[in-house]
Design a protein around this motif. Structure first.
Motif, mmCIF file in Angstrom:
data_model
loop_
_atom_site.group_PDB
_atom_site.id
_atom_site.type_symbol
_atom_site.label_atom_id
_atom_site.label_comp_id
_atom_site.label_asym_id
_atom_site.label_seq_id
_atom_site.Cartn_x
_atom_site.Cartn_y
_atom_site.Cartn_z
ATOM 1 N N UNK A 42 0.417 -0.914 0.228
ATOM 2 C CA UNK A 42 -0.019 -0.036 -0.363
ATOM 3 C C UNK A 42 0.545 1.551 -0.346
ATOM 4 N N UNK A 43 0.364 2.024 -0.806
ATOM 5 C CA UNK A 43 0.626 3.496 -0.355
ATOM 6 C C UNK A 43 -0.379 4.659 0.007
ATOM 7 N N UNK A 68 3.414 -4.249 3.399
ATOM 8 C CA UNK A 68 4.032 -3.331 4.048
ATOM 9 C C UNK A 68 3.386 -1.779 2.957
ATOM 10 N N UNK A 69 3.395 -0.993 3.671
ATOM 11 C CA UNK A 69 2.636 0.263 3.468
ATOM 12 C C UNK A 69 3.191 1.688 3.783
ATOM 13 N N UNK A 70 3.261 2.555 3.306
ATOM 14 C CA UNK A 70 4.020 3.854 3.250
ATOM 15 C C UNK A 70 2.941 5.253 3.153
ATOM 16 N N UNK A 80 8.938 12.443 -8.375
ATOM 17 C CA UNK A 80 9.213 11.785 -8.136
ATOM 18 C C UNK A 80 8.914 10.117 -8.126
ATOM 19 N N UNK A 82 9.477 7.137 -8.665
ATOM 20 C CA UNK A 82 10.243 6.003 -8.249
ATOM 21 C C UNK A 82 10.026 6.361 -6.977
ATOM 22 N N UNK A 83 9.202 6.966 -6.445
ATOM 23 C CA UNK A 83 8.179 6.740 -4.902
ATOM 24 C C UNK A 83 7.525 5.512 -4.866
ATOM 25 N N UNK A 86 8.062 0.957 -7.877
ATOM 26 C CA UNK A 86 9.325 0.195 -7.863
ATOM 27 C C UNK A 86 9.688 -1.150 -8.633
#
Lengths: 351, 351
Positions: A42-43, A68-70, A80, A82-83, A86
């Motif tokens: 997750x984002x 995974x989450x951010x 960006x 690339x944030x 991936x």
């Protein structure tokens, strides 16, 4: 008082109650999303208050879904790639958070993701007719949490409560769902008990600087609390993960500072050590925790015991009315109007 | 001047030169690590300056390796295992960053990871005999970047340069490796050109508050720059992702504030808009970028043009001597000794 922001702060337990009563609409959406989306990682993306919400929200998701989450700022995602890109696969689930659904950076992110063919993009928002809602496949809209005030208060806690529900339904965690239903009564009790006490404390204290400390999921709340102080009361504020305060920032501790500790269950023994050290260095201290022991009480100039008995992830949002009221009363003490914050508007739109 | 911190700031290009001359030792380690570790995703873990380093370092890794990477505080990792344990597999690569290798939280994290059987844990450090180095399988140690000063300056840029090399060797990016070799000469030129000018600017300005703004990989640098101001000069400082400044914090902009823009290539058009707005609101402005156009120059009270011609990820560390000197001269202007920051010690160790 006839102040809009004040009314909105006090209305929070009622809004949470509405969300809880209508939580089956959240569950239905979650079922639909699970059909089309692997929910592997997750984002959460937002600006300002919605960014700080994305930080705490990411902790909630990774706790219950074990993925995974951010949290990311919309501007970083936009500038960006690339944030979040991936690999060749566009398989992350992305939640875009915005009260208005019309913030420039946020809308640009959604447009970019759409152009790239990223399909698992969902909105968390307070306005059903907004650009953001129109652009995504599924939206979680909490219209009743929308605000007239520039300053976001109940929209923050309500959208965080929504993320807790999404996490609960996605993971099938019945214990969490059960705990969440207790929040309105707990919230009302805390506000009723502490409202006048906070007003008196702030007026007596006459403080000029605030530091908010919170570990893990509490850091997003600390950052959001610091922002409330700035927006409403034009006072200096900072926020750190609690133990980070020793690594440099405490060079500036002193009696002109109020340090607000948002204590969690797991870090409370270490947070207590820091509290005692900061008290010795002359700081004023304000502690919010579920239950305080004798030493914590003796070293706090103001203590809020939530006494919820529920898990720390479930009770997160209960800390916020307290720090929002701190900002509100600090503004009043300084003779400022919290409904008209300097330089700010309800929605940031860039030409 | 006989001030240790000052000498260490000025020594940076020489230390970078040493690292570049010995970069084959980094390449050899990378080859060994690639044999035992899938390098699928990354966490970088640190405290204080090393935490801000982990934020920028994570951007570098995800840019060149096209894998997910995140910076975390050691305390969050220690208290909340959900921060890095997203599945049953312990397959993330974890870099632990610490100048001393003896910081309490950092050492606890390494011990915990070891106990869990997490093998792909590596150290980035300045002291070869430290606990951290002893506990992990492979370490990247840059002894020559270690400092006598409490305040970290050259250790920050040197360890970030190391992460750039790790990224370059892991991904086989020859262009990046080539660009990095230009950093010592560029760094020396910038320091020689701007050192006295910054001293004069700070002494004339008599400012009380600093805001550092940077987008994406530049945000970690902005946060670290803010910390230098606090540690050395006991002045108020804040840091934000550049466009976040509009979302609340700019309520407190005014002529008592110096806003330092760490401009990147991709966001410079939007960063310029904010610069112009802040200038109109009365802020003092300080811009660091590779090349500035006429409008940027006209709206900056101080302008640093790096004129490197190299990519923004390669040149990141060149911004730091400038902001470190800002902190240093602000301390001198206030009559403070940057070698003896208030309340701080070289290593944080908790009983």
């Amino acid at each position: 008082m006839e102040i809009i922001t004040y009314k909105e702060i006090l209305s929070q337990p009622d809004i949470w109650g509405n969300i809880i009563n209508n939580s089956d609409f959240i569950e239905k959406k979650v079922i639909e999303i699970k059909k089309e989306c692997p929910l592997n990682s997750f984002y959460l993306v937002g600006c300002g208050t919605s960014y700080f919400l994305s930080l705490s929200g990411a902790w909630v998701l990774q706790k219950f879904l074990k993925k995974r989450a951010a949290g990311l700022t919309a501007s970083d995602v936009y500038f960006f790639p690339e944030s979040y890109k991936n690999s060749e696969k566009l398989d992350s689930t992305i939640f875009i958070i915005s009260r208005s659904g019309t913030t420039t950076e946020t809308v640009r992110v959604v447009e970019t993701l759409k152009r790239q063919g990223h399909t698992s993009v969902y909105a968390i928002c307070c306005r059903p007719e907004s650009e953001l809602v129109r652009e995504v496949r599924h939206s979680f809209v909490i219209e009743e949490a929308d605000e007239k005030s520039v300053v976001m208060t109940r929209s923050f806690t309500s959208m965080l409560l929504l993320i807790k529900y999404i996490s609960g339904f996605c993971s099938g965690n019945q214990q969490l769902i059960k705990e969440l239903s207790k929040l309105p009564i707990l919230g009302r009790t805390i506000i009723n008990h502490y409202n006048d006490l906070i007003e008196k404390f702030v007026n007596d204290l006459k403080i000029s600087r605030f530091v908010f400390l919170g570990q893990g999921p509490f850091y997003g709340l600390a950052a959001e609390s610091g922002l409330k102080i700035k927006e409403m009361s034009l006072s200096i504020s900072e926020a750190y993960q609690t133990l980070e305060y020793r690594h440099g920032p405490m060079s500036m501790v002193g009696s002109e500072v109020l340090i607000v500790f948002l204590m969690s269950e797991r870090s409370i023994p270490e947070e207590k050590k820091l509290l005692l050290e900061m008290k010795k260095l002359g700081a004023h201290t304000f502690v919010i925790c579920d239950r305080a022991d004798k030493e914590i009480k003796e070293n706090s100039d103001f203590i809020v015991e939530i006494q919820s008995g529920i898990s720390e992830y479930a009770r997160l949002i209960l800390y916020m009315p307290i720090t929002q009221l701190l900002g509100f009363y600090q503004a009043r003490y300084k003779g400022l109007d919290p409904d008209n914050p300097k330089n700010l508007s309800q929605v940031v739109q860039i030409n």
